[in-house]
Design an enzyme around this catalytic site. Structure first.
Site, PDB file in Angstrom:
ATOM      1  N   ASP A 182      14.537  -9.543 -13.956  1.00 55.57           N
ATOM      2  CA  ASP A 182      14.014 -10.283 -12.812  1.00 55.57           C
ATOM      3  C   ASP A 182      15.113 -11.022 -12.056  1.00 55.57           C
ATOM      4  OD1 ASP A 182      11.566  -9.357 -13.556  1.00 55.57           O
ATOM      5  OD2 ASP A 182      10.580 -11.294 -13.593  1.00 55.57           O
TER       6      ASP A 182
ATOM      7  N   CYS B 205      13.331  -9.076 -22.414  1.00 56.76           N
ATOM      8  CA  CYS B 205      13.241  -9.802 -21.154  1.00 56.76           C
ATOM      9  C   CYS B 205      11.926  -9.566 -20.412  1.00 56.76           C
ATOM     10  CB  CYS B 205      14.420  -9.434 -20.246  1.00 56.76           C
ATOM     11  SG  CYS B 205      16.001 -10.014 -20.910  1.00 56.76           S
ATOM     12  N   ASP B 206      11.510 -10.576 -19.697  1.00 58.54           N
ATOM     13  CA  ASP B 206      10.479 -10.580 -18.668  1.00 58.54           C
ATOM     14  C   ASP B 206       9.281  -9.706 -18.985  1.00 58.54           C
ATOM     15  OD1 ASP B 206      11.748 -12.505 -16.934  1.00 58.54           O
ATOM     16  OD2 ASP B 206      13.298 -11.014 -16.688  1.00 58.54           O
ATOM     17  N   LYS B 207       9.068  -8.598 -18.263  1.00 54.82           N
ATOM     18  CA  LYS B 207       7.828  -7.831 -18.408  1.00 54.82           C
ATOM     19  C   LYS B 207       7.853  -6.872 -19.590  1.00 54.82           C
ATOM     20  CE  LYS B 207       7.275 -10.163 -14.921  1.00 54.82           C
ATOM     21  NZ  LYS B 207       8.645 -10.621 -15.037  1.00 54.82           N
TER      22      LYS B 207
ATOM     23  N   CYS C  18      18.125 -14.955 -20.614  1.00 54.18           N
ATOM     24  CA  CYS C  18      18.692 -16.165 -19.996  1.00 54.18           C
ATOM     25  C   CYS C  18      18.223 -17.427 -20.716  1.00 54.18           C
ATOM     26  CB  CYS C  18      18.342 -16.200 -18.517  1.00 54.18           C
ATOM     27  SG  CYS C  18      19.111 -14.851 -17.585  1.00 54.18           S
TER      28      CYS C  18
ATOM     29  N   GLU D 299       8.392 -12.968  -7.970  1.00 57.01           N
ATOM     30  CA  GLU D 299       8.837 -14.310  -8.323  1.00 57.01           C
ATOM     31  C   GLU D 299       9.594 -14.918  -7.149  1.00 57.01           C
ATOM     32  OE1 GLU D 299       9.333 -14.129 -13.154  1.00 57.01           O
ATOM     33  OE2 GLU D 299      11.122 -14.223 -11.915  1.00 57.01           O
TER      34      GLU D 299
ATOM     35  N   SER E 211       9.569 -17.824 -11.090  1.00 54.58           N
ATOM     36  CA  SER E 211      10.372 -17.606 -12.278  1.00 54.58           C
ATOM     37  C   SER E 211      10.101 -18.708 -13.282  1.00 54.58           C
ATOM     38  CB  SER E 211      11.855 -17.613 -11.892  1.00 54.58           C
ATOM     39  OG  SER E 211      12.669 -17.811 -13.032  1.00 54.58           O
TER      40      SER E 211
END
Length: 553
Positions: free
Chosen positions: A78, A119-121, A191, A442, A468
């Site tokens: 992202d 990460c993310d999705k 992150c 985001e 985010s």
């Protein structure tokens, strides 16, 4: 064994022949076969090292008497997709990941699955698939990135995003921004703050679908590799005992996850992903129920972006088990449910303890009396909207101001960065929802720009898109119904007064009903922004953010 469907009996001789073409022996095929879902790639810093994690998982599977078979999935970072067309495709990747894992684990009837996201999705996508399949499965992520250091200060990716705004207003020189860029992300991992990836990886522990430590052991720590080997061994125990994903993902497990989420102040995106995973598990998890959990759960971890601490600090302080132990001792968690350890939640927490009472505060000395997230409703968001209240300055918890209306993220960002937004304004970014975006982008660039130009204590931002996990300030997203579906967001005009009351859980447009009715008669839905390919199909199928942005049934 489930894998007997593709390997046992004389009628499967052709199938065994194909396995032997890949070098598998009869001894390997006689064992339970475990699918290892590896999201490794060379375009996400949280995933570039996952081949090493997968190798450790496979070693653990072999040590425990199984045969691992690895296959990949896609992934979107992202941060790299932020602020351009690529971000429209991030949330949509969640459904593709879930579908692709389902497809592979059905075409190849594995006896169990080990999921390696970071990460993310990718994290919720894999969880959704495992819940849908209801196999023995567990999650072992790649771990968090360490925070960086710049000018004797701890920094992370969000510092760079906010640095853009500071550069624009002259608070940072070009050389300083370059220095910051060089050191904010010092190596592999997701992150380093309590952003979406780390929120979901931490919640995998709260849900009971990952071994303790999964959410917080840093990516570069050898403990991550040891945990991967332990996860490979543990999947064999789950197969032996026939403990499946849905047996773990009970209503109590989701209630625990929401409670832990409120305690550590997770990303607003958890309010999308937890309901979507619950849907696949056959559990109801309405967005409206989040407030009740928030009201009874103190916010005890002040993590970046709202506070100074990072995942490595949380790990040293005792990690998710230490948070859960405090919550359980206060009667805020259900402790009887089974987990991937083969033990109950309560048994897992028996030895947990807090090692730093500033990173994980006692419940009677919290950072905030209520949880990290709040769901706001009102005429502007009758089906709900979400704000990370733990990252909102006290003076912005209640705010009334004139609407500054933009029909895309790009328009709003340009206005913010060029100082056309004034103190007191309420920035409205619409037609960025699941359908209208499409993909519910985001908005880290606009929110970071607001912080960077020094307006995060004076300006609110509303959107039917999302934010985010690194966002701070009065940023209210997931407004439902979205503008593209005719939600009231579509009728807001420049200068309208918007009233925000986060403690009162309300979000309202102060325009009388007669005027709104007249505007409704003039409103026309805008043309679709993407008309071909996957995201055009996604826009036609996706439902409301209030129910997790899952596909309509």
């Amino acid at each position: 064994m489930r894998s007997d469907q593709m390997k046992s009996g004389f009628e499967r001789a052709p199938h065994r022949s194909l396995f032997k073409a890949m070098g598998y022996t009869d001894e390997e095929l006689d064992r339970p076969i475990i699918g290892v879902v590896n999201a490794a790639n060379e375009v996400i810093p949280g995933h570039i090292h996952l081949h090493r994690v997968a190798a450790a998982v496979k070693a653990g599977i072999r040590m425990a008497g199984g045969t691992p078979m690895e296959f990949p999935v896609i992934g979107v970072c992202d941060g790299i997709a932020m602020g351009h067309r690529g971000m429209k495709y991030s949330l949509g990747s969640r459904e593709l990941i879930a579908d692709s894992v389902e497809l592979m684990a059905t075409a190849y009837p594995f006896d169990g699955l080990v999921l390696i996201p970071n990460c993310d999705k990718i994290v919720p996508g894999m969880m959704m698939a495992a819940a849908r399949l209801d196999l023995p499965a567990l999650v072992i992520s790649g771990g968090a990135m360490l925070a960086g250091t710049w000018k004797q200060q701890t920094v992370d990716l969000i510092t760079v995003f906010e640095g853009m705004g500071k550069f624009k207003v002259g608070e940072l020189s070009e050389a300083e921004l370059k220095e910051l860029e060089e050191c904010a992300c010092p190596g592999v991992g997701s992150c380093s703050g309590m952003f979406t990836a780390n929120s979901m990886n931490c919640l995998s522990e709260a849900l009971g679908i990952a071994l303790p430590g999964n959410g917080t052991i840093p990516a570069v720590d050898a403990g991550r590799i040891r945990l991967a080997k332990a996860s490979g061994m543990q999947i064999m125990e789950l197969v032996k005992r026939a403990i499946t994903f849905r047996q773990i993902l009970s209503a109590d497990a989701f209630a625990n996850a929401v409670t832990v989420d409120m305690a550590f102040g997770g990303s607003t995106n958890t309010s999308l992903h937890l309901p979507a995973i619950a849907h696949e598990a056959g559990v109801e998890l309405p967005l409206t129920g989040f407030n009740a959990v928030s009201d009874r759960t103190p916010h005890i971890c002040n993590m970046s972006p709202g506070g100074p601490h990072h995942i490595e600090d949380l790990h040293r302080a005792g990690g998710i088990p230490a948070i859960m132990k405090q919550l359980a001792d206060a009667g805020l968690l259900a402790t009887a449910g089974i987990t991937v350890t083969g033990k109950s939640v309560g048994e897992n927490l028996a030895a947990a303890r807090v090692l730093d009472a500033e990173v994980i505060r006692p419940l009677d000395k919290p950072y905030h009396a209520t949880g990290g997230l709040a769901v706001l409703t009102g005429n502007l968001a009758p089906d709900g909207s979400v704000v990370k209240q733990s990252a909102v300055a006290s003076e912005m918890l209640r705010h009334s101001g004139p609407a500054r209306v933009f029909d895309s993220e790009e328009e709003a960002f340009e206005a913010i960065i060029n100082r056309r937004i004034r103190p007191g304004d309420v920035v409205v970014i619409r037609y960025e929802g699941p359908k209208g975006g499409p993909g519910m982008r985001e908005m880290l660039s606009p929110t970071s720009a607001i912080a960077g130009v020094g307006l995060d204590r004076e300006v609110a931002l509303l959107t039917d898109g999302r934010f985010s996990g690194g966002t701070r300030g009065a940023a209210i997203g997931h407004i439902s119904p979205e503008a593209a579906d005719g939600g009231l967001m579509a009728l807001v005009e420049e200068g309208d007064t918007i009233e925000i009351d986060i403690p009162g859980r309300s979000l309202n447009l102060a325009v009388d009903k007669a005027e709104l009715s007249a505007r409704r008669g003039r409103w026309q839905a805008p043309p679709a922004k993407i008309t071909t390919g996957y995201m055009a199909r996604y826009a036609a199928q996706v439902g409301s953010a209030s129910s997790g942005a899952i596909f309509r049934q």
